[in-house]
Design an enzyme around this catalytic site. Structure first.
Site: not given
Length: 222
Positions: A13-15, A21, A47-48, A52, A119-120, A123, A150, A174-175
């Protein structure tokens, strides 16, 4: 849990895993919620880790507005949020990589592990470019190709496919609880980064990104 030696790839995952971010997302969603007149305490946490459109639906429902907008109007609202977000992330640099993650990615490359991004965020390529990891993450799941967000496992299954690996040959990082559920459902080994209480479904848990190393993962899998 599979044997560590069976692992050939890592799906990130990214964020909250590679970079943070979440504050930019929270601010951008907050701007939109304020515009819509929706008071949403702890919006950033709510929203984590979700897509979107799912986040937008959550905000609209909170304000009792879910039936006030057409699909096209909702798309426009989501785009407005994204425009705000894109402006905010333009100032990101390699200093925004979370502690220990740059070293861990180098360790994976040095040991010939596959690396993919699940990542969802649409960007993600922009963010990776800003933080200097564009050349590390050459395998990126395109969110536009997904039918489900997810906690559905689709994005992690596709991450493994990009690496030409079976899910059981991969570790997902993941976080968010929804992400851990997705990794487990994909039949990958799940590594949760953050609160053990929140991420109690994870196969392995690390409190911080700087604890994520191959040695620590191997030890946890024994």
């Amino acid at each position: 849990m599979v044997n560590f030696d069976a692992i050939k790839g890592f799906v990130f995952d990214l964020d909250g895993v590679v970079t943070d971010t979440s504050r930019y997302h929270a601010k951008a969603w907050g701007q939109l919620a304020d515009k819509l007149g929706v008071n949403y305490p702890n919006l950033g946490d709510a929203v984590k880790g979700i897509s979107r459109m799912d986040a937008l639906e959550m905000i609209l429902k909170k304000g009792g507005l879910e039936n006030n907008y057409s699909a096209a109007e909702k798309e426009k609202l989501a785009t407005e949020k994204n425009d705000n977000y894109v402006q905010l992330i333009q100032h990101m640099t390699p200093n925004d990589i979370l502690p220990g993650m740059a070293a861990f990615l180098k360790e994976l490359q040095a040991n010939d592990y596959g690396i993919a991004l699940a990542s969802a965020s649409k960007n993600a390529p922009t963010i990776l470019d800003k933080i200097g990891l564009k050349d590390v993450f050459t395998k990126i799941v395109d969110p536009a190709t997904l039918s489900h967000g997810k906690p559905d496992p689709e994005i992690f299954v596709k991450g493994a496919q990009l690496l030409d690996l079976k899910p059981e040959q991969c570790i997902g990082l993941e976080d968010a609880a929804a992400g851990i559920t997705a990794i487990n459902a994909a039949n990958e080994v799940s590594v949760g980064i953050g609160s053990k209480d929140l991420l109690h479904e994870a196969d392995i848990n690390f409190a911080d990104t700087e604890d994520v190393t191959l040695a620590n993962i191997k030890a946890a899998m024994q």
